[in-house]
Design a protein around this motif. Structure first.
Motif, PDB file in Angstrom:
ATOM      1  N   PRO A  34      71.012   9.611   7.435  1.00 24.71           N
ATOM      2  CA  PRO A  34      70.710   8.922   8.701  1.00 24.71           C
ATOM      3  C   PRO A  34      71.964   8.751   9.569  1.00 24.71           C
ATOM      4  O   PRO A  34      73.056   9.176   9.176  1.00 24.71           O
ATOM      5  CB  PRO A  34      70.178   7.557   8.239  1.00 24.71           C
ATOM      6  CG  PRO A  34      70.850   7.329   6.924  1.00 24.71           C
ATOM      7  CD  PRO A  34      71.018   8.676   6.286  1.00 24.71           C
ATOM      8  N   ASP A  35      71.802   8.107  10.698  1.00 23.02           N
ATOM      9  CA  ASP A  35      72.893   7.917  11.656  1.00 23.02           C
ATOM     10  C   ASP A  35      73.646   6.620  11.363  1.00 23.02           C
ATOM     11  O   ASP A  35      73.602   5.662  12.128  1.00 23.02           O
ATOM     12  CB  ASP A  35      72.320   7.898  13.076  1.00 23.02           C
ATOM     13  CG  ASP A  35      73.413   7.870  14.135  1.00 23.02           C
ATOM     14  OD1 ASP A  35      74.570   8.155  13.786  1.00 23.02           O
ATOM     15  OD2 ASP A  35      73.098   7.553  15.300  1.00 23.02           O
ATOM     16  N   ASP A  73      59.268   6.012  15.087  1.00 28.90           N
ATOM     17  CA  ASP A  73      58.415   5.825  13.906  1.00 28.90           C
ATOM     18  C   ASP A  73      58.793   6.803  12.796  1.00 28.90           C
ATOM     19  O   ASP A  73      58.833   6.433  11.616  1.00 28.90           O
ATOM     20  CB  ASP A  73      56.943   6.021  14.279  1.00 28.90           C
ATOM     21  CG  ASP A  73      56.408   4.886  15.154  1.00 28.90           C
ATOM     22  OD1 ASP A  73      57.063   3.822  15.202  1.00 28.90           O
ATOM     23  OD2 ASP A  73      55.356   5.072  15.794  1.00 28.90           O
ATOM     24  N   VAL A  74      59.055   8.056  13.179  1.00 30.14           N
ATOM     25  CA  VAL A  74      59.422   9.069  12.185  1.00 30.14           C
ATOM     26  C   VAL A  74      60.777   8.742  11.559  1.00 30.14           C
ATOM     27  O   VAL A  74      60.971   8.894  10.349  1.00 30.14           O
ATOM     28  CB  VAL A  74      59.436  10.478  12.824  1.00 30.14           C
ATOM     29  CG1 VAL A  74      59.944  11.514  11.820  1.00 30.14           C
ATOM     30  CG2 VAL A  74      58.039  10.867  13.298  1.00 30.14           C
ATOM     31  N   LYS A  75      61.726   8.255  12.378  1.00 34.48           N
ATOM     32  CA  LYS A  75      63.045   7.876  11.853  1.00 34.48           C
ATOM     33  C   LYS A  75      62.937   6.703  10.879  1.00 34.48           C
ATOM     34  O   LYS A  75      63.633   6.678   9.850  1.00 34.48           O
ATOM     35  CB  LYS A  75      64.000   7.540  13.005  1.00 34.48           C
ATOM     36  CG  LYS A  75      64.530   8.771  13.727  1.00 34.48           C
ATOM     37  CD  LYS A  75      65.615   8.442  14.733  1.00 34.48           C
ATOM     38  CE  LYS A  75      65.059   7.864  15.992  1.00 34.48           C
ATOM     39  NZ  LYS A  75      66.098   7.733  17.051  1.00 34.48           N
ATOM     40  N   CYS A  99      70.152  13.239  10.489  1.00 27.18           N
ATOM     41  CA  CYS A  99      68.734  13.546  10.694  1.00 27.18           C
ATOM     42  C   CYS A  99      68.126  12.786  11.868  1.00 27.18           C
ATOM     43  O   CYS A  99      67.142  13.247  12.441  1.00 27.18           O
ATOM     44  CB  CYS A  99      67.954  13.255   9.411  1.00 27.18           C
ATOM     45  SG  CYS A  99      68.324  14.440   8.102  1.00 27.18           S
ATOM     46  N   HIS A 100      68.686  11.643  12.227  1.00 28.76           N
ATOM     47  CA  HIS A 100      68.175  10.910  13.386  1.00 28.76           C
ATOM     48  C   HIS A 100      68.302  11.763  14.652  1.00 28.76           C
ATOM     49  O   HIS A 100      67.379  11.816  15.474  1.00 28.76           O
ATOM     50  CB  HIS A 100      68.934   9.597  13.558  1.00 28.76           C
ATOM     51  CG  HIS A 100      68.520   8.545  12.581  1.00 28.76           C
ATOM     52  ND1 HIS A 100      68.906   7.231  12.688  1.00 28.76           N
ATOM     53  CD2 HIS A 100      67.737   8.600  11.475  1.00 28.76           C
ATOM     54  CE1 HIS A 100      68.390   6.527  11.694  1.00 28.76           C
ATOM     55  NE2 HIS A 100      67.686   7.343  10.939  1.00 28.76           N
ATOM     56  N   LYS A 101      69.444  12.414  14.806  1.00 27.40           N
ATOM     57  CA  LYS A 101      69.677  13.268  15.972  1.00 27.40           C
ATOM     58  C   LYS A 101      68.710  14.456  15.971  1.00 27.40           C
ATOM     59  O   LYS A 101      68.146  14.807  17.006  1.00 27.40           O
ATOM     60  CB  LYS A 101      71.124  13.763  15.960  1.00 27.40           C
ATOM     61  CG  LYS A 101      71.483  14.650  17.143  1.00 27.40           C
ATOM     62  CD  LYS A 101      72.926  15.123  17.046  1.00 27.40           C
ATOM     63  CE  LYS A 101      73.252  16.073  18.194  1.00 27.40           C
ATOM     64  NZ  LYS A 101      74.640  16.610  18.082  1.00 27.40           N
TER      65      LYS A 101
END
Length: 238
Positions: free
Chosen positions: A160-161, A122-124, A192-194
């Motif tokens: 992002p990834d 959800d945060v991603k 930032c996903h990681k």
């Protein structure tokens, strides 16, 4: 008359376990309050993108932990007092509270296991929406850029990834944490996903370990309280 022999040993053993249980409740309450006010999670989960608030699933779990910690401290005190006073009524109430707490912990554990990846997901998704808005011309009319910069500065990441995220430090260095050079910005930036996964998975493991320790203590306490209760009943007959 008071209990004697092995039952007396169980009485003081139950007191010790209840004191540990009371301390565990205090530790859980303290950890939950720390997680609630931790700067990294607070900076991210208090963000607002237009009219949309950041996902609050993580905070729901934290509020449950705060309630559990407070109840554990009360139940631990009840067990200590019941053991010392050799009160069947208090020990019976204590046992009932333990059973209810144990059932709630098992239910919370199942819910947490099922939703352990949903919080980060959800945060991603929230981050990706903000990132898309920050890249568009309309970002001046909303707070997408501010939201993205908060993510980047809090987690020390950029993008992002995906392919766009990989080159973000090169063509939108204004969104990324400042480094000595653009090349260093590109080489050292993490997606930032990681970082979001690491942030929440680490905290969930901490909660899981605490829950397992408390569950083991609760099982021992339920056994000891029933043995002591039976010992008190038998001693009152003679």
């Amino acid at each position: 008359m008071g209990v004697e022999g092995c039952t007396k040993c169980i009485k003081y053993l139950l007191f010790v376990f209840n004191f540990i249980f009371w301390l565990a409740g205090g530790i859980i309450l303290g950890v939950a309050l720390w997680l609630r006010h931790d700067s990294q999670t607070t900076n991210i989960l208090y963000l607002q993108l237009g009219d949309k608030q950041a996902p609050n699933t993580f905070y729901v779990g934290i509020y449950i932990l705060i309630a559990v910690g407070a109840v554990m401290m009360f139940v631990g005190f009840l067990g200590c007092y019941g053991a010392i006073q050799e009160s069947q009524c208090l020990l019976g109430t204590f046992f009932t509270c333990l059973v209810i707490l144990f059932a709630c912990e098992v239910a919370a554990g199942i819910w947490g296991f099922v939703n352990k990846d949903q919080i980060a997901k959800d945060v991603k998704q929230f981050y990706d929406q903000a990132f898309q808005q920050a890249l568009m011309a309309e970002s001046e009319t909303n707070n997408g850029k501010a939201v993205v910069k908060t993510f980047h500065e809090t987690l020390d990441c950029c993008g992002p990834d995906n392919a766009i995220g990989a080159i973000t430090p090169l063509w939108r260095d204004d969104l990324c944490p400042k480094k000595d050079s653009i090349l260093k910005n590109f080489m050292e930036s993490s997606n930032c996903h990681k970082k979001i996964d690491e942030l929440f998975s680490g905290k969930l493991y901490l909660i899981g370990i605490a829950a397992i320790v408390v569950a083991v203590i609760m099982i021992f306490e339920m056994i000891l309280s029933m043995v002591l209760c039976c010992g008190i009943r038998n001693s009152s007959v003679y």
